[in-house]
Write a protein that holds these residues in place. Structure first.
Motif, PDB file in Angstrom:
ATOM      1  N   LEU A  34       0.827  -1.209   0.000  1.00 48.47           N
ATOM      2  CA  LEU A  34       0.000   0.000   0.000  1.00 48.47           C
ATOM      3  C   LEU A  34       0.859   1.255   0.000  1.00 48.47           C
ATOM      4  O   LEU A  34       0.513   2.247  -0.653  1.00 48.47           O
ATOM      5  CB  LEU A  34      -0.942  -0.004   1.201  1.00 48.47           C
ATOM      6  N   ASP A  35       1.978   1.232   0.724  1.00 45.11           N
ATOM      7  CA  ASP A  35       2.879   2.394   0.730  1.00 45.11           C
ATOM      8  C   ASP A  35       3.427   2.670  -0.668  1.00 45.11           C
ATOM      9  O   ASP A  35       3.483   3.819  -1.105  1.00 45.11           O
ATOM     10  CB  ASP A  35       4.044   2.187   1.699  1.00 45.11           C
ATOM     11  N   GLU A  36       3.831   1.616  -1.347  1.00 47.39           N
ATOM     12  CA  GLU A  36       4.356   1.765  -2.704  1.00 47.39           C
ATOM     13  C   GLU A  36       3.258   2.263  -3.653  1.00 47.39           C
ATOM     14  O   GLU A  36       3.509   3.128  -4.497  1.00 47.39           O
ATOM     15  CB  GLU A  36       4.910   0.431  -3.195  1.00 47.39           C
ATOM     16  N   LEU A  37       2.050   1.745  -3.496  1.00 45.26           N
ATOM     17  CA  LEU A  37       0.938   2.187  -4.337  1.00 45.26           C
ATOM     18  C   LEU A  37       0.643   3.660  -4.106  1.00 45.26           C
ATOM     19  O   LEU A  37       0.449   4.419  -5.056  1.00 45.26           O
ATOM     20  CB  LEU A  37      -0.309   1.346  -4.069  1.00 45.26           C
ATOM     21  N   ASN A  38       0.630   4.083  -2.848  1.00 43.80           N
ATOM     22  CA  ASN A  38       0.388   5.489  -2.528  1.00 43.80           C
ATOM     23  C   ASN A  38       1.448   6.368  -3.188  1.00 43.80           C
ATOM     24  O   ASN A  38       1.123   7.393  -3.803  1.00 43.80           O
ATOM     25  CB  ASN A  38       0.389   5.693  -1.014  1.00 43.80           C
ATOM     26  N   HIS A  39       2.693   5.967  -3.093  1.00 42.24           N
ATOM     27  CA  HIS A  39       3.789   6.721  -3.718  1.00 42.24           C
ATOM     28  C   HIS A  39       3.605   6.779  -5.241  1.00 42.24           C
ATOM     29  O   HIS A  39       3.747   7.839  -5.856  1.00 42.24           O
ATOM     30  CB  HIS A  39       5.131   6.083  -3.359  1.00 42.24           C
ATOM     31  N   ASN A  40       3.282   5.635  -5.843  1.00 40.86           N
ATOM     32  CA  ASN A  40       3.089   5.588  -7.298  1.00 40.86           C
ATOM     33  C   ASN A  40       1.949   6.504  -7.737  1.00 40.86           C
ATOM     34  O   ASN A  40       2.073   7.228  -8.733  1.00 40.86           O
ATOM     35  CB  ASN A  40       2.794   4.160  -7.753  1.00 40.86           C
ATOM     36  N   LEU A  41       0.840   6.458  -7.009  1.00 44.43           N
ATOM     37  CA  LEU A  41      -0.300   7.306  -7.377  1.00 44.43           C
ATOM     38  C   LEU A  41       0.043   8.785  -7.235  1.00 44.43           C
ATOM     39  O   LEU A  41      -0.365   9.596  -8.070  1.00 44.43           O
ATOM     40  CB  LEU A  41      -1.528   6.954  -6.532  1.00 44.43           C
ATOM     41  N   GLN A  42       0.797   9.137  -6.195  1.00 45.79           N
ATOM     42  CA  GLN A  42       1.211  10.534  -6.032  1.00 45.79           C
ATOM     43  C   GLN A  42       2.048  10.985  -7.225  1.00 45.79           C
ATOM     44  O   GLN A  42       1.862  12.086  -7.747  1.00 45.79           O
ATOM     45  CB  GLN A  42       2.004  10.718  -4.740  1.00 45.79           C
ATOM     46  N   GLU A  43       2.974  10.135  -7.664  1.00 43.28           N
ATOM     47  CA  GLU A  43       3.811  10.480  -8.812  1.00 43.28           C
ATOM     48  C   GLU A  43       2.981  10.630 -10.087  1.00 43.28           C
ATOM     49  O   GLU A  43       3.199  11.552 -10.865  1.00 43.28           O
ATOM     50  CB  GLU A  43       4.887   9.419  -9.026  1.00 43.28           C
ATOM     51  N   VAL A  44       2.041   9.719 -10.294  1.00 44.43           N
ATOM     52  CA  VAL A  44       1.195   9.778 -11.485  1.00 44.43           C
ATOM     53  C   VAL A  44       0.378  11.068 -11.494  1.00 44.43           C
ATOM     54  O   VAL A  44       0.295  11.762 -12.519  1.00 44.43           O
ATOM     55  CB  VAL A  44       0.263   8.535 -11.554  1.00 44.43           C
ATOM     56  N   ILE A  45      -0.213  11.417 -10.364  1.00 37.90           N
ATOM     57  CA  ILE A  45      -1.021  12.640 -10.284  1.00 37.90           C
ATOM     58  C   ILE A  45      -0.151  13.866 -10.553  1.00 37.90           C
ATOM     59  O   ILE A  45      -0.552  14.764 -11.299  1.00 37.90           O
ATOM     60  CB  ILE A  45      -1.731  12.736  -8.922  1.00 37.90           C
ATOM     61  N   GLU A  46       1.042  13.907  -9.965  1.00 35.25           N
ATOM     62  CA  GLU A  46       1.945  15.043 -10.203  1.00 35.25           C
ATOM     63  C   GLU A  46       2.278  15.171 -11.691  1.00 35.25           C
ATOM     64  O   GLU A  46       2.281  16.277 -12.230  1.00 35.25           O
ATOM     65  CB  GLU A  46       3.220  14.888  -9.381  1.00 35.25           C
ATOM     66  N   MET A  47       2.556  14.042 -12.347  1.00 33.65           N
ATOM     67  CA  MET A  47       2.875  14.083 -13.785  1.00 33.65           C
ATOM     68  C   MET A  47       1.672  14.542 -14.597  1.00 33.65           C
ATOM     69  O   MET A  47       1.826  15.342 -15.515  1.00 33.65           O
ATOM     70  CB  MET A  47       3.347  12.719 -14.262  1.00 33.65           C
ATOM     71  N   LEU A  48       0.498  14.037 -14.263  1.00 32.05           N
ATOM     72  CA  LEU A  48      -0.705  14.437 -15.013  1.00 32.05           C
ATOM     73  C   LEU A  48      -1.016  15.917 -14.825  1.00 32.05           C
ATOM     74  O   LEU A  48      -1.386  16.597 -15.769  1.00 32.05           O
ATOM     75  CB  LEU A  48      -1.900  13.588 -14.584  1.00 32.05           C
ATOM     76  N   LEU A  49      -0.848  16.423 -13.605  1.00 28.19           N
ATOM     77  CA  LEU A  49      -1.090  17.848 -13.347  1.00 28.19           C
ATOM     78  C   LEU A  49      -0.065  18.707 -14.073  1.00 28.19           C
ATOM     79  O   LEU A  49      -0.405  19.772 -14.615  1.00 28.19           O
ATOM     80  CB  LEU A  49      -1.070  18.136 -11.855  1.00 28.19           C
ATOM     81  N   GLU A  50       1.185  18.249 -14.120  1.00 26.79           N
ATOM     82  CA  GLU A  50       2.226  18.993 -14.835  1.00 26.79           C
ATOM     83  C   GLU A  50       1.928  19.024 -16.328  1.00 26.79           C
ATOM     84  O   GLU A  50       2.048  20.063 -16.974  1.00 26.79           O
ATOM     85  CB  GLU A  50       3.582  18.351 -14.581  1.00 26.79           C
ATOM     86  N   ASP A  51       1.557  17.876 -16.899  1.00 24.59           N
ATOM     87  CA  ASP A  51       1.211  17.825 -18.314  1.00 24.59           C
ATOM     88  C   ASP A  51       0.026  18.726 -18.633  1.00 24.59           C
ATOM     89  O   ASP A  51       0.001  19.399 -19.654  1.00 24.59           O
ATOM     90  CB  ASP A  51       0.879  16.395 -18.751  1.00 24.59           C
ATOM     91  N   ASP A  52      -0.959  18.759 -17.729  1.00 19.76           N
ATOM     92  CA  ASP A  52      -2.160  19.573 -17.934  1.00 19.76           C
ATOM     93  C   ASP A  52      -1.829  21.070 -17.899  1.00 19.76           C
ATOM     94  O   ASP A  52      -2.388  21.848 -18.648  1.00 19.76           O
ATOM     95  CB  ASP A  52      -3.201  19.243 -16.858  1.00 19.76           C
ATOM     96  N   SER A  53      -0.868  21.449 -17.061  1.00 19.31           N
ATOM     97  CA  SER A  53      -0.505  22.868 -16.965  1.00 19.31           C
ATOM     98  C   SER A  53       0.266  23.352 -18.181  1.00 19.31           C
ATOM     99  O   SER A  53       0.344  24.534 -18.452  1.00 19.31           O
ATOM    100  CB  SER A  53       0.293  23.140 -15.689  1.00 19.31           C
ATOM    101  N   HIS A  54       0.841  22.421 -18.946  1.00 21.76           N
ATOM    102  CA  HIS A  54       1.579  22.777 -20.156  1.00 21.76           C
ATOM    103  C   HIS A  54       0.706  22.757 -21.406  1.00 21.76           C
ATOM    104  O   HIS A  54       1.174  23.030 -22.492  1.00 21.76           O
ATOM    105  CB  HIS A  54       2.770  21.844 -20.354  1.00 21.76           C
ATOM    106  N   SER A  55      -0.542  22.398 -21.243  1.00 22.23           N
ATOM    107  CA  SER A  55      -1.458  22.326 -22.406  1.00 22.23           C
ATOM    108  C   SER A  55      -1.959  23.686 -22.807  1.00 22.23           C
ATOM    109  O   SER A  55      -2.057  24.599 -22.087  1.00 22.23           O
ATOM    110  CB  SER A  55      -2.649  21.443 -22.078  1.00 22.23           C
TER     111      SER A  55
END
Length: 55
Positions: A34-55
């Motif tokens: 669960l700790d690893e999953l939480n970390h992975n989801l945080q990274e995915v959300i950060e990447m998606l938010l970064e990509d969205d801000s560059h659109s």
């Protein structure tokens, strides 16, 4: 910092935890713990938010 709610299940075939954020396309991941999953989801959300801000 914004808070997101994830839906998490354990795959009976693989034993992996699988998680996704409802209403957030592309925000999903899997992990052994669960700790690893939480970390992975945080990274995915950060990447998606970064990509969205560059659109």
């Amino acid at each position: 910092m914004k808070t997101y709610t994830a839906v998490i299940e354990r795959c009976s075939d693989t034993g992996l935890y699988v998680g996704y954020v409802p209403g957030f396309p592309g925000a999903h991941s899997q992990a052994d713990t669960l700790d690893e999953l939480n970390h992975n989801l945080q990274e995915v959300i950060e990447m998606l938010l970064e990509d969205d801000s560059h659109s």
